[in-house]
Design a protein around this motif. Sequence first.
Motif, PDB file in Angstrom:
ATOM      1  N   ALA A   1       8.349  15.557 -10.035  1.00 25.59           N
ATOM      2  CA  ALA A   1       8.091  15.228  -8.812  1.00 25.59           C
ATOM      3  C   ALA A   1       7.844  13.560  -8.580  1.00 25.59           C
ATOM      4  CB  ALA A   1       6.953  15.994  -8.480  1.00 25.59           C
ATOM      5  N   ASP A   2       8.354  13.122  -7.810  1.00 23.98           N
ATOM      6  CA  ASP A   2       8.017  11.541  -7.523  1.00 23.98           C
ATOM      7  C   ASP A   2       6.797  11.393  -6.422  1.00 23.98           C
ATOM      8  OD1 ASP A   2       9.713  12.712  -5.306  1.00 23.98           O
ATOM      9  OD2 ASP A   2      11.451  11.343  -5.583  1.00 23.98           O
ATOM     10  N   MET A   3       6.461  10.222  -6.491  1.00 28.56           N
ATOM     11  CA  MET A   3       5.065  10.279  -5.887  1.00 28.56           C
ATOM     12  C   MET A   3       5.006   8.892  -4.483  1.00 28.56           C
ATOM     13  SD  MET A   3       2.057  10.740  -9.002  1.00 28.56           S
ATOM     14  CE  MET A   3       2.692   9.134  -9.701  1.00 28.56           C
TER      15      MET A   3
ATOM     16  N   ALA B   1       7.859   8.863   4.264  1.00 28.20           N
ATOM     17  CA  ALA B   1       8.770   9.370   5.101  1.00 28.20           C
ATOM     18  C   ALA B   1      10.063   9.839   4.202  1.00 28.20           C
ATOM     19  CB  ALA B   1       9.401   8.141   5.731  1.00 28.20           C
ATOM     20  N   CYS B   2       9.783  10.299   2.975  1.00 27.29           N
ATOM     21  CA  CYS B   2      10.934  10.919   2.180  1.00 27.29           C
ATOM     22  C   CYS B   2      10.501  12.517   1.784  1.00 27.29           C
ATOM     23  CB  CYS B   2      11.362   9.958   1.196  1.00 27.29           C
ATOM     24  SG  CYS B   2      13.010  10.618   0.457  1.00 27.29           S
ATOM     25  N   GLY B   3       9.296  12.598   1.863  1.00 26.09           N
ATOM     26  CA  GLY B   3       8.915  13.798   1.355  1.00 26.09           C
ATOM     27  C   GLY B   3       8.098  13.835  -0.045  1.00 26.09           C
ATOM     28  N   HIS B   4       7.883  12.659  -0.697  1.00 26.76           N
ATOM     29  CA  HIS B   4       7.638  12.632  -1.897  1.00 26.76           C
ATOM     30  C   HIS B   4       5.903  13.377  -1.816  1.00 26.76           C
ATOM     31  CE1 HIS B   4      10.560   9.576  -2.915  1.00 26.76           C
ATOM     32  NE2 HIS B   4      11.203  10.510  -2.413  1.00 26.76           N
ATOM     33  N   ASP B   5       5.309  13.041  -0.799  1.00 30.39           N
ATOM     34  CA  ASP B   5       3.960  13.752  -0.653  1.00 30.39           C
ATOM     35  C   ASP B   5       4.166  15.366  -1.078  1.00 30.39           C
ATOM     36  OD1 ASP B   5       5.660  13.921   1.610  1.00 30.39           O
ATOM     37  OD2 ASP B   5       3.829  13.827   2.994  1.00 30.39           O
TER      38      ASP B   5
ATOM     39  N   GLY C   1       7.542   4.979  -8.201  1.00 30.28           N
ATOM     40  CA  GLY C   1       8.596   4.353  -8.077  1.00 30.28           C
ATOM     41  C   GLY C   1      10.272   4.844  -7.901  1.00 30.28           C
ATOM     42  N   GLU C   2      10.029   5.797  -7.373  1.00 25.73           N
ATOM     43  CA  GLU C   2      11.517   6.284  -7.052  1.00 25.73           C
ATOM     44  C   GLU C   2      12.432   5.554  -5.880  1.00 25.73           C
ATOM     45  OE1 GLU C   2      15.061   7.969  -5.907  1.00 25.73           O
ATOM     46  OE2 GLU C   2      13.487   7.997  -4.331  1.00 25.73           O
ATOM     47  N   GLU C   3      11.506   4.832  -4.899  1.00 25.50           N
ATOM     48  CA  GLU C   3      12.561   4.290  -4.090  1.00 25.50           C
ATOM     49  C   GLU C   3      12.758   2.868  -4.364  1.00 25.50           C
ATOM     50  OE1 GLU C   3      13.384   5.811  -1.302  1.00 25.50           O
ATOM     51  OE2 GLU C   3      12.023   7.504  -0.851  1.00 25.50           O
ATOM     52  N   GLY C   4      13.903   2.724  -5.060  1.00 19.56           N
ATOM     53  CA  GLY C   4      14.175   1.568  -5.472  1.00 19.56           C
ATOM     54  C   GLY C   4      13.289   0.872  -6.637  1.00 19.56           C
TER      55      GLY C   4
ATOM     56  N   ILE D   1      13.179  18.912  -7.427  1.00 22.58           N
ATOM     57  CA  ILE D   1      13.223  19.461  -6.120  1.00 22.58           C
ATOM     58  C   ILE D   1      13.230  18.334  -5.125  1.00 22.58           C
ATOM     59  CG2 ILE D   1      12.521  21.019  -4.307  1.00 22.58           C
ATOM     60  CD1 ILE D   1      10.981  22.673  -6.611  1.00 22.58           C
ATOM     61  N   HIS D   2      13.816  18.281  -4.196  1.00 23.07           N
ATOM     62  CA  HIS D   2      13.715  17.328  -3.050  1.00 23.07           C
ATOM     63  C   HIS D   2      13.754  18.138  -1.788  1.00 23.07           C
ATOM     64  CE1 HIS D   2      13.486  13.633  -0.743  1.00 23.07           C
ATOM     65  NE2 HIS D   2      13.766  13.129  -1.600  1.00 23.07           N
ATOM     66  N   VAL D   3      12.612  17.933  -1.001  1.00 26.02           N
ATOM     67  CA  VAL D   3      12.656  18.747   0.400  1.00 26.02           C
ATOM     68  C   VAL D   3      13.691  17.919   0.960  1.00 26.02           C
ATOM     69  CG1 VAL D   3      10.333  19.273   0.192  1.00 26.02           C
ATOM     70  CG2 VAL D   3      10.726  17.071   1.291  1.00 26.02           C
TER      71      VAL D   3
ATOM     72  N   ALA E   1      21.337   8.226  -3.106  1.00 24.78           N
ATOM     73  CA  ALA E   1      21.303   8.297  -4.304  1.00 24.78           C
ATOM     74  C   ALA E   1      19.810   8.395  -4.872  1.00 24.78           C
ATOM     75  CB  ALA E   1      21.476   6.825  -5.122  1.00 24.78           C
ATOM     76  N   GLU E   2      19.502   8.953  -5.977  1.00 23.72           N
ATOM     77  CA  GLU E   2      18.290   9.608  -6.594  1.00 23.72           C
ATOM     78  C   GLU E   2      18.077   8.978  -8.011  1.00 23.72           C
ATOM     79  OE1 GLU E   2      15.554  11.213  -7.464  1.00 23.72           O
ATOM     80  OE2 GLU E   2      14.797  11.872  -5.446  1.00 23.72           O
ATOM     81  N   ASP E   3      16.990   8.280  -8.479  1.00 24.21           N
ATOM     82  CA  ASP E   3      17.117   8.207  -9.829  1.00 24.21           C
ATOM     83  C   ASP E   3      16.709   9.211 -10.663  1.00 24.21           C
ATOM     84  OD1 ASP E   3      14.027   8.545  -9.709  1.00 24.21           O
ATOM     85  OD2 ASP E   3      13.664   6.372 -10.084  1.00 24.21           O
TER      86      ASP E   3
END
Length: 391
Positions: free
Chosen positions: A78-80, A103-107, A138-141, A163-165, A330-332
């Motif tokens: 999961a990314d945070m 705003a990306c759903g990482h919550d 730190g997924e967002e860039g 998983i990504h919502v 893209a996604e890391d």
Amino acid sequence: MSINDEIIKKAKELETYVVDKRRDFHMYPELKFEEERTSGIVVNELENLGYEIHRTAKTGVVGILEGEEEGGTVALRADMDALPIQEENNVPYKSRIPGKMHACGHDAHTAMLLGAAKILAEIREHINGRVKLIFQPGEEGGLGAKYIVEDGHLDDVNAVFGIHVWADLPAGIIGVREGPLLASADGFKIKINGKGGHAAAPHLSIDPITVAFDIGNAYQKIITREVNPLQPAVISITRVIAGTAFNIIPEDVEMWGTIRTFNEKVRDYIVDRMKQITEGYANSMRCKGEFTLTMENIPPTINDSKLAEFGREVLKDLGKIEKPDQTLGAEDFSFYTRKAPGLFILLGIRNEKKGIVYPHHHPKFNMDESVLWMGSAIHSLLAYNFLREKK
Ligand code: NI
């Protein structure tokens, strides 16, 4: 009751827990590598459940659960992190931090994996091997995934799931697709250096702007004339910096942009050609052209086809499975799939009736929370069944 049914039942019972956690993270969003509060909560929850804790990548957490039996290792991710966006939703759990928003759903990703942490701890006696929960910063860039791989956390992993919502899929749809799902991403910057002068006397200057226009157009010919049309590729110029007034030819022009593809060879070809065109064309027009990449390449996210088949089979009793469209976002997560076979699943959260229609990274992005328990079930079902089949 089968273990799979038990997992689904437990996940449903955790619905309130997962939603509450998601709302709590939503109220206190943290940007990349600042996830102190979020990771603190994660550590606390995992410790209470008996997980072995490893801190990684500055604000990341890896929690390990050893099953009763010997076996392989499966990783769940999961990314945070949140985004620098001012939230425009009017909800009781609106972001309390000005200018920051999930705003990306990482919550939700963090909350869903915490739900899975509980389920897996409860069925520990049935787990053949070990489960690694990766709570990534730190997924967002930020390339958080890369640092976790460099820290060695993927070295013993037989499969990795994430998983990504997903706002493009109706709520509750489980998106499983084999092969390339998300694109590679690069950032670039070019600089064209000419000679400034009076706009009314172009012959006395070397105008870098006309040269920059031509170069920008030439890039699009790489896409339409040089890359196989069956290979999706995008070059977008997103920022142009030049000049100060209507009557002055500037000294130089800077242009920024991004490159997206699903194929690393295509990506390498495009980068080489952009460099050649920038330097060669600028040179032939009496300018100096410089092409630089501004960030480390994010590889494409490629789902393992066997794991995709496995996922469709294991999740079929949980909800409707569809094959989602590819996207050039893209996604890391791709740093993990380079290291171990992986499957990145999309969970639909769009619900027009509830007014949940905004895309990711939008100030009104939101999700149908009634499906979040499914995320905990997906993680748990994949981990339990993968290790069982592997033993
Ligand atoms: Ni995201």
